[in-house]
Design a protein around this motif. Structure first.
Motif, PDB file in Angstrom:
ATOM      1  N   PHE A 123       0.814  -1.218   0.000  1.00 27.55           N
ATOM      2  CA  PHE A 123       0.000   0.000   0.000  1.00 27.55           C
ATOM      3  C   PHE A 123       0.856   1.280   0.000  1.00 27.55           C
ATOM      4  N   LYS A 124       2.174   1.106   0.057  1.00 25.10           N
ATOM      5  CA  LYS A 124       3.129   2.213   0.026  1.00 25.10           C
ATOM      6  C   LYS A 124       2.852   3.264   1.115  1.00 25.10           C
ATOM      7  N   PRO A 125       2.942   2.848   2.383  1.00 27.76           N
ATOM      8  CA  PRO A 125       2.629   3.773   3.473  1.00 27.76           C
ATOM      9  C   PRO A 125       3.552   4.990   3.556  1.00 27.76           C
ATOM     10  N   ALA A 126       4.766   4.911   2.993  1.00 17.76           N
ATOM     11  CA  ALA A 126       5.650   6.083   2.999  1.00 17.76           C
ATOM     12  C   ALA A 126       5.061   7.204   2.136  1.00 17.76           C
ATOM     13  N   ILE A 127       4.305   6.819   1.111  1.00 12.31           N
ATOM     14  CA  ILE A 127       3.667   7.796   0.221  1.00 12.31           C
ATOM     15  C   ILE A 127       2.255   8.128   0.707  1.00 12.31           C
ATOM     16  N   TYR A 128       1.572   7.110   1.245  1.00 15.73           N
ATOM     17  CA  TYR A 128       0.186   7.248   1.705  1.00 15.73           C
ATOM     18  C   TYR A 128       0.132   6.969   3.215  1.00 15.73           C
ATOM     19  N   PRO A 129       0.342   7.993   4.044  1.00 14.60           N
ATOM     20  CA  PRO A 129       0.424   7.788   5.487  1.00 14.60           C
ATOM     21  C   PRO A 129      -0.807   7.144   6.126  1.00 14.60           C
ATOM     22  N   ASP A 130      -2.003   7.308   5.508  1.00 14.37           N
ATOM     23  CA  ASP A 130      -3.180   6.675   6.098  1.00 14.37           C
ATOM     24  C   ASP A 130      -3.146   5.155   5.915  1.00 14.37           C
ATOM     25  N   MET A 131      -2.187   4.649   5.156  1.00 18.44           N
ATOM     26  CA  MET A 131      -2.015   3.203   4.979  1.00 18.44           C
ATOM     27  C   MET A 131      -0.910   2.653   5.892  1.00 18.44           C
ATOM     28  N   ALA A 132      -0.515   3.432   6.884  1.00 17.34           N
ATOM     29  CA  ALA A 132       0.537   3.011   7.808  1.00 17.34           C
ATOM     30  C   ALA A 132       0.110   1.785   8.617  1.00 17.34           C
ATOM     31  N   ARG A 133       1.061   0.932   8.904  1.00 15.99           N
ATOM     32  CA  ARG A 133       0.808  -0.301   9.640  1.00 15.99           C
ATOM     33  C   ARG A 133       0.069  -0.035  10.946  1.00 15.99           C
ATOM     34  N   GLU A 134       0.452   1.017  11.656  1.00 17.68           N
ATOM     35  CA  GLU A 134      -0.181   1.288  12.961  1.00 17.68           C
ATOM     36  C   GLU A 134      -1.679   1.573  12.831  1.00 17.68           C
ATOM     37  N   ASN A 135      -2.100   2.095  11.683  1.00 13.71           N
ATOM     38  CA  ASN A 135      -3.531   2.303  11.458  1.00 13.71           C
ATOM     39  C   ASN A 135      -4.260   0.972  11.312  1.00 13.71           C
ATOM     40  N   PHE A 136      -3.620   0.017  10.652  1.00 14.27           N
ATOM     41  CA  PHE A 136      -4.212  -1.319  10.541  1.00 14.27           C
ATOM     42  C   PHE A 136      -4.240  -2.008  11.899  1.00 14.27           C
ATOM     43  N   VAL A 137      -3.169  -1.838  12.679  1.00 17.18           N
ATOM     44  CA  VAL A 137      -3.135  -2.425  14.030  1.00 17.18           C
ATOM     45  C   VAL A 137      -4.289  -1.870  14.861  1.00 17.18           C
ATOM     46  N   ALA A 138      -4.484  -0.566  14.820  1.00 21.85           N
ATOM     47  CA  ALA A 138      -5.568   0.057  15.598  1.00 21.85           C
ATOM     48  C   ALA A 138      -6.933  -0.438  15.120  1.00 21.85           C
TER      49      ALA A 138
END
Length: 154
Positions: A123-138
């Motif tokens: 999901f390229k979280p470095a480019i799309y911060p809302d796709m960051a792993r911590e968001n999925f964890v939450a």
């Protein structure tokens, strides 16, 4: 898992997966129904027009969160009734294709669920911060530890 025989790149990808386990005071049959029946799923998870736990089944549905729309696109890729379901998980406006797996194991009159959401790096979280792993964890922590638990144990 033995990390001695795999590369650092593989270790990084493995560490990116979200893995959660929860034990519920419910039978395997009841938990299976909660994670595969559209009407049950709508009460704790996502509301979609249709869902079938059959390999090849595809569905899409919108989730409105924090003022944004996220069109989810799922394709069921593995089903072992009462034991395991896996589906590809994509989002319309984002690159990438992840894999979500829910595995069930009976533990007396309880059921252990193991959720693994992998390939999140696509999901390229470095480019799309809302796709960051911590968001999925939450999100998964809310769904599994709170919403599903409350639904099953009410």
């Amino acid at each position: 898992m033995n990390f001695n025989n795999i590369s650092m790149a593989q270790q990084t990808l493995i560490s990116e997966a979200v893995v959660l386990e929860q034990t519920f005071n419910a039978s395997v049959e009841k938990v299976w129904k909660a994670i595969t029946n559209r009407d049950d799923m709508a009460q704790w998870y996502f509301n979609m027009d249709e869902f079938e736990p059959e390999v090849g089944f595809k569905t899409q549905f919108n989730v409105h969160h924090d003022g944004r729309d996220y069109l989810h696109i799922w394709k069921v890729v593995e089903v072992i009734p009462l034991k395991k379901i896996s589906y590809e998980w994509r989002l319309w406006e984002y690159p990438g294709n992840s894999l979500l797996t829910m595995e069930l194991e009976a533990d007396g009159d309880k059921t252990k669920l193991k959720l693994t959401h992998e390939k999140l790096e696509t999901f390229k979280p470095a480019i799309y911060p809302d796709m960051a792993r911590e968001n999925f964890v939450a999100g998964w922590s809310h769904f599994i530890d709170t919403a599903l638990k409350e639904f099953l144990e009410k």
